[in-house]
Design a protein around this motif. Structure first.
Motif, short mmCIF file in Angstrom:
data_model
loop_
_atom_site.label_atom_id
_atom_site.label_comp_id
_atom_site.label_asym_id
_atom_site.label_seq_id
_atom_site.Cartn_x
_atom_site.Cartn_y
_atom_site.Cartn_z
N ILE A 177 0.91 -1.34 -0.10
CA ILE A 177 -0.18 -0.08 0.11
C ILE A 177 0.82 1.19 0.07
CG2 ILE A 177 -1.65 1.31 1.42
CD1 ILE A 177 -2.77 -1.30 2.23
N GLN A 178 1.86 0.94 0.92
CA GLN A 178 2.79 2.37 0.85
C GLN A 178 3.38 2.72 -0.34
OE1 GLN A 178 6.72 1.78 1.38
NE2 GLN A 178 6.98 3.77 0.82
N SER A 179 4.02 1.66 -1.27
CA SER A 179 4.54 1.78 -2.36
C SER A 179 3.82 2.16 -3.56
CB SER A 179 5.44 0.70 -2.85
OG SER A 179 4.79 -0.51 -3.00
N GLU A 180 2.50 1.66 -3.55
CA GLU A 180 1.39 1.88 -4.45
C GLU A 180 0.82 3.51 -4.48
OE1 GLU A 180 -0.24 0.33 -7.00
OE2 GLU A 180 1.22 -1.54 -7.07
N LEU A 181 0.79 3.71 -3.36
CA LEU A 181 0.32 5.26 -2.97
C LEU A 181 1.43 6.25 -2.82
CD1 LEU A 181 -2.25 3.38 -2.42
CD2 LEU A 181 -2.99 5.25 -0.79
N GLY A 182 2.46 5.73 -2.80
CA GLY A 182 3.80 6.87 -2.45
C GLY A 182 3.52 7.49 -1.21
N LEU A 183 3.42 6.65 -0.19
CA LEU A 183 3.30 7.13 1.08
C LEU A 183 4.54 7.26 1.74
CD1 LEU A 183 0.36 4.87 2.59
CD2 LEU A 183 0.03 7.06 1.20
N ALA A 236 -8.15 12.00 2.09
CA ALA A 236 -8.67 10.78 3.05
C ALA A 236 -9.42 10.19 1.73
CB ALA A 236 -9.60 10.90 4.16
N TYR A 237 -10.23 10.90 1.19
CA TYR A 237 -11.08 10.24 0.16
C TYR A 237 -10.26 9.38 -1.03
CZ TYR A 237 -14.31 10.30 -4.18
OH TYR A 237 -15.04 9.90 -5.01
N GLU A 238 -9.26 10.09 -1.35
CA GLU A 238 -8.25 9.66 -2.45
C GLU A 238 -7.48 8.43 -1.97
OE1 GLU A 238 -7.35 11.65 -5.53
OE2 GLU A 238 -6.12 9.74 -6.11
N VAL A 239 -7.11 8.49 -0.69
CA VAL A 239 -6.41 7.46 -0.03
C VAL A 239 -7.34 6.13 0.26
CG1 VAL A 239 -5.33 6.77 2.10
CG2 VAL A 239 -4.66 8.58 1.05
N VAL A 240 -8.42 6.27 0.69
CA VAL A 240 -9.33 5.21 0.93
C VAL A 240 -9.81 4.74 -0.34
CG1 VAL A 240 -11.62 4.70 1.98
CG2 VAL A 240 -10.17 6.11 3.25
N GLY A 241 -10.03 5.42 -1.37
CA GLY A 241 -10.54 4.69 -2.54
C GLY A 241 -9.56 4.08 -3.11
N ARG A 242 -8.13 4.28 -3.28
CA ARG A 242 -7.12 3.57 -3.72
C ARG A 242 -6.78 2.35 -3.15
NH1 ARG A 242 -3.11 8.40 -5.89
NH2 ARG A 242 -1.51 6.43 -6.27
N ILE A 243 -6.85 2.52 -1.55
CA ILE A 243 -6.86 1.23 -0.93
C ILE A 243 -7.90 0.29 -1.02
CG2 ILE A 243 -6.48 0.23 1.58
CD1 ILE A 243 -5.23 3.09 2.19
N TYR A 244 -8.88 0.71 -1.22
CA TYR A 244 -10.17 -0.04 -1.33
C TYR A 244 -9.94 -0.78 -2.54
CZ TYR A 244 -14.94 -1.62 -1.39
OH TYR A 244 -16.18 -2.38 -1.23
N ARG A 245 -9.65 -0.22 -3.86
CA ARG A 245 -9.40 -0.94 -4.93
C ARG A 245 -8.41 -1.91 -4.99
NH1 ARG A 245 -9.07 3.56 -9.55
NH2 ARG A 245 -7.09 3.75 -8.72
#
Lengths: 112, 145
Positions: A6-12, A98-107
């Motif tokens: 998740i960290q690498s996919e979202l660049g956290l 938060a919207y973007e983060v949650v949407g991408r993690i959900y996917r």
């Protein structure tokens, strides 16, 4: 799926406890009201929040959450990072909402 | 668990000490886990003790949290010296809160504390005297029935 993916996919950005990024994420919870997270989050979930105060570490530890993602460019307090490092609780940060983060993690979780 | 295995503890909680919020609940949770108390019970106890702890910190000068485990339940008692609650029915309504901005800024004061305690307890009692303090008792059963 682990927190590392998740960290690498979202660049956290990893703020602490990098050695615990292998923790399996079972789902997620989003919220800024600590009592809401206390009552409704579940073990293994990643918590998405805008709170930065060190009490988030107490909540995440008590609930055995897999990690905390702080959104919207906010940074955890120094004490928050120290406490989380001590507890082995990863805190990650991002400029995303938060919207973007949650949407991408959900996917990500849905397709894994 | 036989009666010889009964155990418990007592902890002081200082008002306004938000830095240490969660410390007592973490210690109690660890003790229960180490003693092999079922995970679902430990989870409920964690919510109840955390909310009780935050309530003392938010609204009282000083308080005590006691817990006791016997063969059928975990009993938690939280007693404080503080402002007390003028209307308990209101305080038990989700969303009702008298919290100030300092408390709300930290993500507390959403009016969910007492409702959460009640929700996660099998038995719940609360007594409060305005200007003196509040005492609450929560029982979480470890066996069915």
């Amino acid at each position: 799926m682990d927190l590392k993916t998740i960290q690498s996919e979202l660049g956290l950005l990893v703020q602490c406890a990098a050695e615990r990024l292998g923790t399996v994420v079972t789902g997620g919870y989003v919220g800024d009201l600590l009592s809401d997270v206390m009552a409704n989050s579940a073990k293994g979930q990643v918590w998405v929040t805008r709170q930065v105060h060190q009490n988030i570490v107490a909540v995440a530890t008590l609930k055995e959450l897999s990690g905390i993602i702080i959104v919207q460019g906010a940074m955890p307090d120094k004490d928050t990072v120290a406490k989380a490092e001590n507890e082995g609780l990863p805190i990650l940060t991002t400029g995303l909402s938060a919207y973007e983060v949650v949407g991408r993690i959900y996917r990500l979780l849905a397709s894994s | 668990m036989s009666s010889e295995d009964a155990f418990g503890g007592s902890y002081t909680v200082r008002g306004r000490d938000f830095i240490d919020a969660g410390l007592v609940s973490s210690q109690i949770k660890k003790l229960l886990k180490d003693r092999g108390i079922p995970e679902d019970v430990v989870r409920k106890v964690a919510v109840v003790t955390f909310e009780a702890e935050v309530n003392i910190i938010s609204y009282a000068e000083i308080g005590t949290i006691n817990f006791y485990v016997d063969h059928k339940a975990v009993t938690i008692e939280a007693m404080d010296k503080g402002q007390g609650i003028p209307n308990i029915d209101l305080a038990l309504q989700e969303g009702y809160s008298t919290a100030d901005d300092t408390i709300r800024d930290m993500g507390f004061g959403a009016g969910m504390g007492l409702p959460n305690i009640k929700k996660f307890s099998d038995e719940f009692e609360i007594v409060s005297i305005v200007g003196k303090g509040t005492t609450l008792k929560s029982v979480i059963r470890t066996v069915d029935k």
